[in-house]
Write a protein that holds these residues in place. Structure first.
Motif, mmCIF file in Angstrom:
data_model
loop_
_atom_site.group_PDB
_atom_site.id
_atom_site.type_symbol
_atom_site.label_atom_id
_atom_site.label_comp_id
_atom_site.label_asym_id
_atom_site.label_seq_id
_atom_site.Cartn_x
_atom_site.Cartn_y
_atom_site.Cartn_z
ATOM 1 N N GLY A 1 10.553 -2.655 -6.526
ATOM 2 C CA GLY A 1 10.629 -3.415 -7.755
ATOM 3 C C GLY A 1 11.968 -3.362 -8.451
ATOM 4 O O GLY A 1 12.864 -2.594 -8.072
ATOM 5 N N PRO A 2 12.128 -4.191 -9.479
ATOM 6 C CA PRO A 2 13.388 -4.232 -10.215
ATOM 7 C C PRO A 2 13.567 -2.972 -11.066
ATOM 8 O O PRO A 2 12.643 -2.183 -11.239
ATOM 9 C CB PRO A 2 13.229 -5.476 -11.095
ATOM 10 C CG PRO A 2 11.752 -5.616 -11.275
ATOM 11 C CD PRO A 2 11.131 -5.129 -9.992
ATOM 12 N N MET B 1 4.429 -9.207 -5.309
ATOM 13 C CA MET B 1 4.370 -8.134 -6.303
ATOM 14 C C MET B 1 4.468 -8.675 -7.734
ATOM 15 O O MET B 1 4.452 -7.915 -8.692
ATOM 16 C CB MET B 1 5.514 -7.139 -6.059
ATOM 17 C CG MET B 1 5.455 -6.444 -4.716
ATOM 18 S SD MET B 1 4.083 -5.297 -4.641
ATOM 19 C CE MET B 1 4.486 -4.452 -3.101
ATOM 20 N N ARG B 2 4.622 -9.996 -7.858
ATOM 21 C CA ARG B 2 4.726 -10.663 -9.152
ATOM 22 C C ARG B 2 5.935 -10.163 -9.942
ATOM 23 O O ARG B 2 5.876 -9.968 -11.163
ATOM 24 C CB ARG B 2 3.441 -10.477 -9.957
ATOM 25 C CG ARG B 2 2.226 -11.093 -9.277
ATOM 26 C CD ARG B 2 0.974 -10.978 -10.100
ATOM 27 N NE ARG B 2 -0.159 -11.591 -9.414
ATOM 28 C CZ ARG B 2 -1.398 -11.640 -9.904
ATOM 29 N NH1 ARG B 2 -1.657 -11.111 -11.100
ATOM 30 N NH2 ARG B 2 -2.365 -12.207 -9.212
ATOM 31 N N THR C 1 9.506 -13.061 -0.526
ATOM 32 C CA THR C 1 8.047 -13.088 -0.448
ATOM 33 C C THR C 1 7.458 -11.815 -1.016
ATOM 34 O O THR C 1 6.435 -11.839 -1.711
ATOM 35 C CB THR C 1 7.595 -13.272 1.016
ATOM 36 O OG1 THR C 1 8.109 -14.505 1.524
ATOM 37 C CG2 THR C 1 6.080 -13.260 1.128
ATOM 38 N N VAL C 2 8.107 -10.689 -0.721
ATOM 39 C CA VAL C 2 7.634 -9.403 -1.239
ATOM 40 C C VAL C 2 7.643 -9.410 -2.766
ATOM 41 O O VAL C 2 6.652 -9.044 -3.418
ATOM 42 C CB VAL C 2 8.498 -8.246 -0.704
ATOM 43 C CG1 VAL C 2 8.094 -6.926 -1.356
ATOM 44 C CG2 VAL C 2 8.374 -8.141 0.805
ATOM 45 N N LYS D 1 0.795 -1.217 0.000
ATOM 46 C CA LYS D 1 0.000 0.000 0.000
ATOM 47 C C LYS D 1 0.833 1.276 0.000
ATOM 48 O O LYS D 1 0.315 2.341 -0.329
ATOM 49 C CB LYS D 1 -0.920 0.013 1.228
ATOM 50 C CG LYS D 1 -1.932 -1.119 1.261
ATOM 51 C CD LYS D 1 -2.749 -1.067 2.536
ATOM 52 C CE LYS D 1 -3.732 -2.230 2.624
ATOM 53 N NZ LYS D 1 -4.510 -2.202 3.893
ATOM 54 N N TRP D 2 2.094 1.162 0.399
ATOM 55 C CA TRP D 2 2.909 2.379 0.533
ATOM 56 C C TRP D 2 4.129 2.354 -0.378
ATOM 57 O O TRP D 2 4.241 3.159 -1.302
ATOM 58 C CB TRP D 2 3.348 2.552 1.995
ATOM 59 C CG TRP D 2 4.224 3.737 2.207
ATOM 60 C CD1 TRP D 2 3.991 5.030 1.823
ATOM 61 C CD2 TRP D 2 5.501 3.750 2.861
ATOM 62 N NE1 TRP D 2 5.041 5.841 2.189
ATOM 63 C CE2 TRP D 2 5.979 5.082 2.828
ATOM 64 C CE3 TRP D 2 6.280 2.767 3.475
ATOM 65 C CZ2 TRP D 2 7.201 5.444 3.386
ATOM 66 C CZ3 TRP D 2 7.488 3.136 4.031
ATOM 67 C CH2 TRP D 2 7.938 4.460 3.995
ATOM 68 N N LEU D 3 5.048 1.433 -0.148
ATOM 69 C CA LEU D 3 6.290 1.435 -0.905
ATOM 70 C C LEU D 3 6.069 1.170 -2.390
ATOM 71 O O LEU D 3 6.785 1.711 -3.237
ATOM 72 C CB LEU D 3 7.260 0.407 -0.323
ATOM 73 C CG LEU D 3 7.819 0.728 1.062
ATOM 74 C CD1 LEU D 3 8.587 -0.462 1.616
ATOM 75 C CD2 LEU D 3 8.713 1.960 1.011
#
Length: 330
Positions: free
Chosen positions: A172-173, A96-97, A91-92, A60-62
């Motif tokens: 994310g990447p 986030m796929r 897991t994160v 919800k934030w990062l």
């Protein structure tokens, strides 16, 4: 908690158990902006409260930082128990796929086992010398104390790395670490997309404690200052200021912020892009800075605090979104 933005022309703030801000100079964030395009900057600050991050903070934030060219995330009270049950960066990334997040290992010589063994041996030797004729007893006591203290150190290092890994997995990447900074339980990480990272000419990192006798880092600030090709510069400052309302406390925060600005600049060091690590490894490649003609020698300053967030442009520092307490900056 409070939110405020960085550095360009428009600002939008959200809060989800933390203070968040995104500064934009373009209508739509673009993570691959060419050098001639405006950059978008996301700034967030989070008083963790000594509790390990949970997935909702990531989702919800990062995750809202995704798509911005530069991301700066600060945290206060970010020391929490190290546990296998803590949220995993892998897991994160899975939630986030994204591609699986790879956690970097410190290497055998910098492993927790070596640290604890070194503490055990050093404590035993020191205890034996200090105890004199009672050396055997001193060695036992010293070894126990050395092992205990080194265990605490290794746990803190693991927690620092864990927090930085969680942030990187959540945004994310496609981002490179510009630099990180740590002062006791305070954290600051600045990331940039690959195209923007290639434009970075200099990164300077500074610290200033304003706790007991201005020497203890339970209060204070961290700075990561970035200079881009062409001379544009941004200084991100994470601060943990004294709480409470009223004129006396406002003045105390003003005084602390002035000390943080001065101390972060005077004691700052130039580091390689991404060269610092959470356990304090520093690569110094330039001497201390000359006196700054503007605060922190930067065209834009963003201060992220657990009390409030402050944004500045050339020649002025103003407060925005101070929802959790009074802050007045002159």
């Amino acid at each position: 908690t409070a939110a405020a933005t960085a550095a360009t022309t428009t600002a939008a703030a959200t809060a989800a158990g933390a203070a968040t801000a995104a500064a934009t100079a373009a209508a739509t964030p673009t993570p691959t902006a060419p050098p001639s395009a405006p950059l978008t900057v996301f700034v967030g600050t989070w008083n963790v409260g000594n509790v390990a991050p949970q997935m909702d903070a990531c989702r919800k934030w990062l995750a809202a930082a995704r798509g911005h060219d530069i991301i700066a995330i600060a945290a206060q009270e970010a020391s929490y128990p190290h546990s296998r049950s803590n949220l995993s960066p892998k897991t994160v990334s899975s939630e986030m796929r994204d591609v699986p997040y790879h956690v970097k290992r410190l290497g055998w010589l910098r492993s927790s086992k070596i640290t604890r063994f070194s503490g055990f041996v050093a404590g035993a030797m020191a205890g034996g010398v200090a105890a004199g004729p009672f050396a055997p007893v001193g060695m036992i006591v010293g070894a126990a104390a050395g092992y205990y203290s080194s265990t605490k150190v290794t746990e803190e290092i693991k927690v620092r790395n864990h927090w930085f890994d969680i942030v990187q997995a959540a945004v994310g990447p496609g981002y490179r670490v510009v630099q990180t900074a740590v002062l006791l339980q305070m954290r600051l990480i600045v990331l940039a997309t690959d195209p923007v990272a290639r434009l970075v000419k200099e990164v300077r990192v500074g610290y200033q404690a304003t706790g007991i006798m201005n020497a203890i880092g339970n209060k204070g600030g961290l700075m990561v200052r970035v200079v881009l090709e062409g001379g544009d510069s941004m200084a991100f400052v994470a601060v943990h200021l004294a709480a409470h309302e009223g004129a006396k406390h406002v003045q105390a925060r003003n005084d602390s912020l002035a000390k943080i600005f001065q101390g972060c600049w005077d004691g700052s060091e130039v580091r390689k892009l991404g060269g610092g690590t959470a356990n304090g490894h520093v690569v110094t490649v330039a001497p201390a800075p000359a006196p700054a003609t503007t605060p922190l020698g930067a065209g834009v300053i963003v201060v992220a605090s657990s009390v409030a967030a402050v944004t500045s442009g050339p020649g002025a520092v103003t407060v925005a979104g101070a929802g959790g307490g009074e802050v007045a900056v002159e």
